[in-house]
Design a protein around this motif. Structure first.
Motif, short mmCIF file in Angstrom:
data_model
loop_
_atom_site.label_atom_id
_atom_site.label_comp_id
_atom_site.label_asym_id
_atom_site.label_seq_id
_atom_site.Cartn_x
_atom_site.Cartn_y
_atom_site.Cartn_z
N ALA A 128 -14.40 135.98 -75.09
CA ALA A 128 -13.50 136.42 -76.17
C ALA A 128 -13.42 137.95 -76.28
CB ALA A 128 -13.95 135.83 -77.50
N GLN A 129 -14.56 138.62 -76.11
CA GLN A 129 -14.58 140.07 -76.27
C GLN A 129 -14.51 140.80 -74.93
OE1 GLN A 129 -14.32 141.72 -79.03
NE2 GLN A 129 -14.59 140.01 -80.44
N ASP A 145 -18.54 132.91 -72.77
CA ASP A 145 -17.61 133.22 -73.87
C ASP A 145 -17.01 134.60 -73.60
OD1 ASP A 145 -16.39 134.10 -76.18
OD2 ASP A 145 -18.05 133.57 -77.52
N HIS A 196 -5.30 136.04 -78.84
CA HIS A 196 -5.05 137.08 -79.86
C HIS A 196 -5.93 138.31 -79.70
CE1 HIS A 196 -8.49 136.43 -82.69
NE2 HIS A 196 -8.52 135.25 -82.12
N LYS A 197 -6.98 138.20 -78.91
CA LYS A 197 -7.82 139.38 -78.67
C LYS A 197 -7.39 140.11 -77.40
CE LYS A 197 -11.62 137.20 -81.03
NZ LYS A 197 -12.21 137.84 -82.21
N HIS A 215 -21.72 134.66 -80.96
CA HIS A 215 -20.83 134.40 -82.09
C HIS A 215 -21.12 132.97 -82.57
CE1 HIS A 215 -16.92 133.49 -84.02
NE2 HIS A 215 -16.72 134.79 -84.09
N ALA A 230 -19.22 130.67 -82.98
CA ALA A 230 -18.44 129.71 -82.18
C ALA A 230 -19.20 129.24 -80.95
CB ALA A 230 -17.12 130.35 -81.75
N ALA A 278 -11.79 144.10 -82.38
CA ALA A 278 -12.65 142.98 -81.98
C ALA A 278 -12.31 141.74 -82.80
CB ALA A 278 -14.12 143.35 -82.14
N SER A 318 -9.63 133.85 -76.19
CA SER A 318 -8.53 133.70 -77.15
C SER A 318 -7.41 134.67 -76.79
CB SER A 318 -9.01 134.05 -78.57
OG SER A 318 -10.10 133.23 -78.94
N ASN A 325 -19.66 140.57 -79.71
CA ASN A 325 -18.65 141.03 -80.66
C ASN A 325 -19.24 141.93 -81.74
OD1 ASN A 325 -19.92 138.68 -81.88
ND2 ASN A 325 -18.37 138.86 -83.46
N VAL A 355 -19.41 139.61 -73.52
CA VAL A 355 -19.54 140.83 -74.32
C VAL A 355 -19.82 140.43 -75.77
CG1 VAL A 355 -18.25 142.80 -75.29
CG2 VAL A 355 -18.01 142.25 -72.86
N GLY A 408 -7.92 128.40 -79.04
CA GLY A 408 -8.66 129.67 -78.94
C GLY A 408 -10.06 129.39 -78.40
N THR A 409 -10.87 130.43 -78.43
CA THR A 409 -12.25 130.33 -77.94
C THR A 409 -13.00 129.20 -78.62
OG1 THR A 409 -12.20 132.73 -77.68
CG2 THR A 409 -14.35 131.69 -77.62
N THR A 410 -12.85 129.13 -79.93
CA THR A 410 -13.57 128.13 -80.72
C THR A 410 -13.23 126.72 -80.24
OG1 THR A 410 -13.51 129.62 -82.61
CG2 THR A 410 -13.97 127.30 -83.07
N1 PMP Z 1 -16.69 134.45 -79.46
C1 PMP Z 1 -16.65 135.77 -79.64
C2 PMP Z 1 -17.59 136.66 -78.86
C3 PMP Z 1 -15.74 136.31 -80.55
O1 PMP Z 1 -15.71 137.62 -80.74
C4 PMP Z 1 -14.86 135.45 -81.25
C5 PMP Z 1 -13.85 136.00 -82.24
N2 PMP Z 1 -14.40 136.88 -83.18
C6 PMP Z 1 -14.95 134.09 -81.00
C7 PMP Z 1 -15.87 133.63 -80.10
C8 PMP Z 1 -14.05 133.11 -81.70
O2 PMP Z 1 -12.74 133.30 -81.33
P1 PMP Z 1 -11.56 132.54 -82.09
O3 PMP Z 1 -11.80 132.75 -83.55
O4 PMP Z 1 -10.33 133.22 -81.61
O5 PMP Z 1 -11.63 131.11 -81.71
#
Ligand code: PMP
Length: 419
Positions: A203-204, A201, A226-227, A124, A126, A31, A224, A176, A174, A94-96
């Motif tokens: 990301a997960q 979001d 990378h996930k 998260h 973010a 995750a 993102s 995290n 989802v 990325g997501t952020t």
């Molecule tokens: N939202 C969720 C649900 C996440 O799990 C994450 C990464 N842990 C992020 C946002 C942020 O992603 P990133 O650090 O790749 O920008």
């Protein structure tokens, strides 16, 4: 169906043969980030060996190769999430960055004083902090959709919160921390019924579930690379084309302009308008390769196998005395959070790390949801399709040993007993 070919799949990930503290690496921190298959590593290498250039197609041959590779990656993302057009796909870090982009363009443009932004309790950081920042700037209000004791969003409460002032709903697909799969399709319908837009979001979600942004009618969907077994430093903002058309640029610079004079500048249309400066070309190409790889395995197979791993894990962990799960929603991906009575989370993390087992301990960048359960931190193993039941069993063995050691310690040192 056929059993999932986990051992074949593992050979695609070179790092899984790594030794850590003299042991075979057991990577249960998916995750936080996923490991990369050779297909992705090689594709990035191929790019730098044979295609590297800045992207301005007409200039020369390598520029054409780089531009084609970059735009092909955009098309792969488009198909992967079922967007209507590659013009709806903006590459970001990325997501952020994607969420900050939406907050600072769409948010800043539309939000009026007293307007309301809804986020859920399980977000998260973010998907919290950028909305706090933009609320402060625009005098909009940030409100929080509560979750129940299983860690699922309370739809009845959400319904009550929606009103004509609601402009944006920002929710994770989802969690995290808990792995909860939120009822995001329904939440989207409900938001739209009240004239609000939704940002999801993902990301997960993207590595565990099939995503269809058009079918579900999301306004914004972010994730993102990378996930998703892709490189760091590359991510995706999906937005409906009509929204992107109306949104002002995020950053100014090269690549995003049609014409510049010292008096005024005309911007390109989306997605270029939102991709100022030289982007992360190589890693976008790498993300395309990651998507190809995931699709070659098939999301359906991934889902089914990961679910069986999750069930096995929950059952095995359940046997540990004093272990409490956080997040017991029925709809859940393979993210597991727990604490164990009498053992600090740091101690658990360190003991596992000594055995080559990587899990996350801490607040997971989601303090409000942990505090909802009365905690500051938890232990979070998170599983991917390259994990095995044997790896889970090994983690459980270490935890049981640790727990027993603690008992012995207390029996031998009764004055240390804490009630
Ligand atoms: N939202 C969720 C649900 C996440 O799990 C994450 C990464 N842990 C992020 C946002 C942020 O992603 P990133 O650090 O790749 O920008």
């Amino acid at each position: 169906g056929k059993p999932f070919p986990v051992h074949a799949v593992r050979r695609d990930f070179p790092i899984l043969s790594e030794k850590v503290n003299g042991k075979d690496l057991i990577w249960l921190d998916n995750a936080a980030t996923t490991q990369k298959p050779a297909a992705v590593i090689n594709r990035i290498s191929q790019y730098y060996l044979h295609e590297n250039s800045n992207i301005h197609r007409g200039a020369h041959t390598l520029a054409a190769r780089a531009t084609d590779a970059y735009e092909e990656a955009r098309s792969k993302v488009c198909k992967f999430i079922h967007a209507s057009s590659p013009r709806e796909i903006v590459f970001v870090r990325g997501t952020t960055e994607a969420i900050n982009l939406v907050a600072n363009t769409y948010g800043k443009q539309t939000l009026q004083p007293e307007d309301e932004i809804l986020v859920s309790c399980l977000e998260h950081h973010a998907n919290i902090v950028p909305w706090q920042m933009i609320s402060e700037e625009t005098d909009a209000k940030l409100r929080v959709i509560p979750i129940d004791d299983h860690g699922q969003i309370q739809l009845d409460e959400y319904e009550k919160m929606l009103n004509p002032k609601t402009k944006l709903v920002c929710v994770a697909h989802v969690s995290n921390v808990l792995g909860t799969i939120t009822p995001i399709a329904q939440m989207t319908k409900m938001a739209h019924a009240h004239g609000a837009k939704i940002l999801v979001d993902g990301a997960q979600a993207v590595s565990h579930l099939a995503v269809d942004v058009t079918d579900c009618d999301y306004d914004f969907y972010v994730f993102s690379g990378h996930k998703l077994y892709g490189p760091t430093g590359i991510g995706v903002l999906y937005a409906k084309e009509n929204l992107l058309k109306e949104m002002p640029p995020y950053q100014g610079g090269g690549n995003m302009i049609q014409d510049v004079t010292f008096e005024s500048t005309q911007y390109k249309v989306a997605p270029d308008r939102f991709e100022a400066g030289t982007g992360n070309i190589a890693d976008a190409v790498g993300l395309g390769a990651a998507i190809d790889y995931v699709e070659s395995i098939g999301m359906e197979h991934i889902c089914r196998y990961e679910h069986s791993l999750l069930e096995h894990s929950m059952e095995a962990l359940h046997k540990i005395q004093g272990l409490t799960f956080l997040g017991t929603a029925e709809d859940k991906t393979s993210v597991i959070s727990f604490i164990i009575d009498g053992l600090s989370n740091d101690k658990i993390g360190n003991a596992l790390s000594k055995e080559g087992i990587a899990v996350r301990t801490g607040h997971h960048c989601a303090q409000p949801v942990l505090r909802r359960f009365g905690m500051e931190t938890s232990v979070r193993p998170s599983l991917a399709f390259y994990n095995t039941k044997e790896e889970i069993d090994e983690m459980v063995r270490v935890l049981i040993r640790l727990k027993k050691g603690q008992h012995n310690f207390y029996l031998q040192n009764p004055h240390f007993m804490v009630y």
